[in-house]
Enzyme design. Structure first.
Site, PDB file in Angstrom:
ATOM      1  N   TYR A 143       0.856  -1.193   0.000  1.00 61.38           N
ATOM      2  CA  TYR A 143       0.000   0.000   0.000  1.00 61.38           C
ATOM      3  C   TYR A 143       0.884   1.233   0.000  1.00 61.38           C
ATOM      4  O   TYR A 143       1.844   1.320   0.764  1.00 61.38           O
ATOM      5  CB  TYR A 143      -0.892   0.001   1.238  1.00 61.38           C
ATOM      6  CG  TYR A 143      -1.790   1.214   1.345  1.00 61.38           C
ATOM      7  CD1 TYR A 143      -2.847   1.403   0.454  1.00 61.38           C
ATOM      8  CD2 TYR A 143      -1.584   2.176   2.338  1.00 61.38           C
ATOM      9  CE1 TYR A 143      -3.677   2.523   0.548  1.00 61.38           C
ATOM     10  CE2 TYR A 143      -2.416   3.294   2.441  1.00 61.38           C
ATOM     11  CZ  TYR A 143      -3.460   3.458   1.542  1.00 61.38           C
ATOM     12  OH  TYR A 143      -4.271   4.563   1.656  1.00 61.38           O
ATOM     13  N   ASP A 237       9.290   2.689  -0.112  1.00 63.18           N
ATOM     14  CA  ASP A 237       8.248   3.363   0.650  1.00 63.18           C
ATOM     15  C   ASP A 237       8.408   2.947   2.113  1.00 63.18           C
ATOM     16  O   ASP A 237       7.991   1.860   2.513  1.00 63.18           O
ATOM     17  CB  ASP A 237       6.867   2.992   0.109  1.00 63.18           C
ATOM     18  CG  ASP A 237       5.748   3.702   0.878  1.00 63.18           C
ATOM     19  OD1 ASP A 237       6.063   4.437   1.834  1.00 63.18           O
ATOM     20  OD2 ASP A 237       4.574   3.502   0.516  1.00 63.18           O
ATOM     21  N   LYS A 265       4.313   8.751   9.081  1.00 61.53           N
ATOM     22  CA  LYS A 265       4.104   8.140  10.393  1.00 61.53           C
ATOM     23  C   LYS A 265       5.113   8.576  11.460  1.00 61.53           C
ATOM     24  O   LYS A 265       4.954   9.653  12.018  1.00 61.53           O
ATOM     25  CB  LYS A 265       3.981   6.632  10.229  1.00 61.53           C
ATOM     26  CG  LYS A 265       2.770   6.326   9.306  1.00 61.53           C
ATOM     27  CD  LYS A 265       2.348   4.910   9.126  1.00 61.53           C
ATOM     28  CE  LYS A 265       1.038   4.856   8.361  1.00 61.53           C
ATOM     29  NZ  LYS A 265       1.020   4.071   7.161  1.00 61.53           N
TER      30      LYS A 265
HETATM   31  C1  LIG Z   1       0.379   4.523   5.800  1.00 66.57           C
HETATM   32  C2  LIG Z   1       1.121   4.296   4.562  1.00 66.57           C
HETATM   33  C3  LIG Z   1       1.015   5.169   3.458  1.00 66.57           C
HETATM   34  C4  LIG Z   1       0.007   6.289   3.412  1.00 66.57           C
HETATM   35  O1  LIG Z   1       0.222   7.236   4.382  1.00 66.57           O
HETATM   36  P1  LIG Z   1      -1.003   8.225   4.766  1.00 66.57           P
HETATM   37  O2  LIG Z   1      -0.376   9.173   5.728  1.00 66.57           O
HETATM   38  O3  LIG Z   1      -2.058   7.351   5.352  1.00 66.57           O
HETATM   39  O4  LIG Z   1      -1.447   8.876   3.522  1.00 66.57           O
HETATM   40  C5  LIG Z   1       1.852   4.974   2.385  1.00 66.57           C
HETATM   41  N1  LIG Z   1       2.733   3.960   2.362  1.00 66.57           N
HETATM   42  C6  LIG Z   1       2.847   3.097   3.385  1.00 66.57           C
HETATM   43  C7  LIG Z   1       3.860   2.007   3.314  1.00 66.57           C
HETATM   44  C8  LIG Z   1       2.039   3.216   4.498  1.00 66.57           C
HETATM   45  O5  LIG Z   1       2.127   2.326   5.496  1.00 66.57           O
END
Ligand SMILES: *Cc1c(COP(=O)(O)O)cnc(C)c1O
Length: 426
Positions: A143, A237, A265
């Site tokens: 994701y 990512d 995060k």
């Molecule tokens: C949470 C997450 C996102 C998206 O971040 P948001 O702040 O929710 O838009 C993108 N990539 C990874 C790997 C994630 O865990």
């Protein structure tokens, strides 16, 4: 005992779609009512009915020091007193940027945004701008936020361009997104045979959005090699894994390194922050230095920067934190595994740094399809039972778990004991 939350949920549903501002919060995959949270307290969440939970979600990752960490709170309050936002540069942005790039050999510059979605979306635009190519390659089950070109699912046939996984996404956009199976080198090679126009591979080098599945090192090496051979950029990512799996995230524990890294995060410590970072050569393409456009009214927000900066400095001052957090993650997962074994329940566990995952599954899943073979009914029963006993796990087997520094061994042992009561009757 969930009476107030049940009422709050009904009220919310009247004015907010599904009663939530992010779908996973609605508990659709396990059923039942999500507790509405009144406040956090260290390792715990307290809902509006007064129930207390040991929190293994940590706002889906950001809160590595748990709720209401005093240092972070103080920094935020101090900064708030000077104003919430300026739309003009502030020194805090430079300080946080420096803390990040100092740690990495391959990062010189970082641009802050307000979410992980924005970070990955912007990183992809940058990769396309730098390479002059149009296609992107992502992996099934990873994701990267909810931007159009990333909401894809497998079409008919193998290793082809994805089809939209959500109404509202034009197929014209997803036709530039190649979808490949995680940990499948053959499949990956096939994608590069099908397209010579791949601007970037974007990957969660340790996946935390299809349960918790680290990529094989050989697989990451193949990603790196194919990128080098094809003038394609590699994006890690690390929105979830950054400052979580180690101080340098996954980049700190695997040898192949990325060209661009995305963060989120933990770098915001609970405030809305995302970022993407790369070498000075690649970042020179970004506006205002270069032609690749990217912007944000609240980007680099001072309050968010203060929270992230305090959090990062605390982590850097005590890098041993990651061994302590991992010891707790291992204590938890091996305890759960022992209980599952006792009752002959197929159960798989894994950890990296402060992250952990478990599957009710015969095999140890290596990709999205294999996660689909897990026992979801068993997971739902486990989730409900644990919630009732005061343990707040992610409400889906497709999510990872997080340890915070304020969690104690006693907390974890209590959790294992509760799991025994539940698995006994499974
Ligand atoms: C949470 C997450 C996102 C998206 O971040 P948001 O702040 O929710 O838009 C993108 N990539 C990874 C790997 C994630 O865990």
């Amino acid at each position: 005992m969930f009476e107030k939350s049940i009422n709050a949920y009904e009220d919310a549903k009247k004015v907010i779609p599904g009663g939530v501002d992010s779908p996973v919060r609605a508990f659709n995959s396990v059923g039942g009512t999500p507790p509405f949270i009144a406040r956090g307290e260290g390792a715990y969440l307290i809902d509006i009915d007064g129930n207390k939970y040991l929190d293994f979600i940590q706002s889906w990752g950001p809160l590595i020091f748990g709720h209401c960490d005093k240092d972070i709170e103080e920094a935020v309050i101090r900064t708030v007193m000077d104003g919430l936002s300026f739309g003009a540069p502030s020194v805090l942005e430079t300080e946080l940027a420096r803390e990040i790039v100092e740690m990495y050999d391959n990062l010189d510059k970082v641009r802050f945004v307000s979410s992980g979605t924005e970070a990955t979306m912007s990183a992809i635009r940058l990769a396309r701008g730098v390479t002059g190519k149009n296609d992107i390659l992502k992996f099934e089950g990873c994701y990267h936020g909810h931007s159009d070109s990333l909401l894809v699912q497998a079409g008919s046939g193998m290793a082809t361009f994805g089809t939209p996984s959500s109404p509202g996404v034009p197929a014209d956009l997803t036709k530039h997104t190649l979808l490949c199976e995680y940990n499948n080198i053959e499949n990956l090679k096939k994608c590069f045979e099908e397209s010579s126009d791949i601007a970037c591979i974007i990957i969660e080098p340790i996946a935390g959005n299809m349960g918790f599945i680290p990529a094989d090192i050989e697989f990451l090496k193949a990603c790196r090699e194919l990128c080098d051979e094809n003038n394609t950029l590699l994006i890690y990512d690390e929105v979830m894994t950054g400052f979580r799996t180690s101080l340098k995230g996954t980049s700190g524990i695997v040898e192949p390194q990325a060209d661009i890294i995305t963060f989120g995060k933990v770098i915001g410590a609970g405030m809305p922050v995302g970022a993407f970072a790369s070498s000075k050569e690649i970042m020179a393409h970004l506006s205002p230095d270069g032609a690749v456009y990217q912007a944000g009214t609240l980007s680099g927000n001072p309050v968010a920067m203060a929270a992230g900066l305090t959090s990062l400095r605390k982590l850097k001052a005590n890098p041993a934190i990651y061994d302590e957090l991992n010891a707790k993650a291992v204590r938890l997962t091996s305890g759960l595994k022992e209980v599952a074994n006792k009752y002959n329940i197929p159960f798989q566990v894994n950890t990296r740094g402060s992250m952990f995952g478990f599957f009710f599954c015969d095999i140890d899943p290596k990709n999205f399809k294999e996660v689909g073979t897990c026992d979801f009914d068993r997971f739902a029963a486990f989730h409900h039972g644990m919630l009732k006993r005061g343990f707040y796990f992610a409400c889906s087997q497709y999510e990872a778990g997080f340890i915070s520094t304020v969690m104690t061994n006693d907390d974890i042992d209590a959790c294992i004991k509760a799991a025994d009561e539940i698995m006994k009757d499974m």
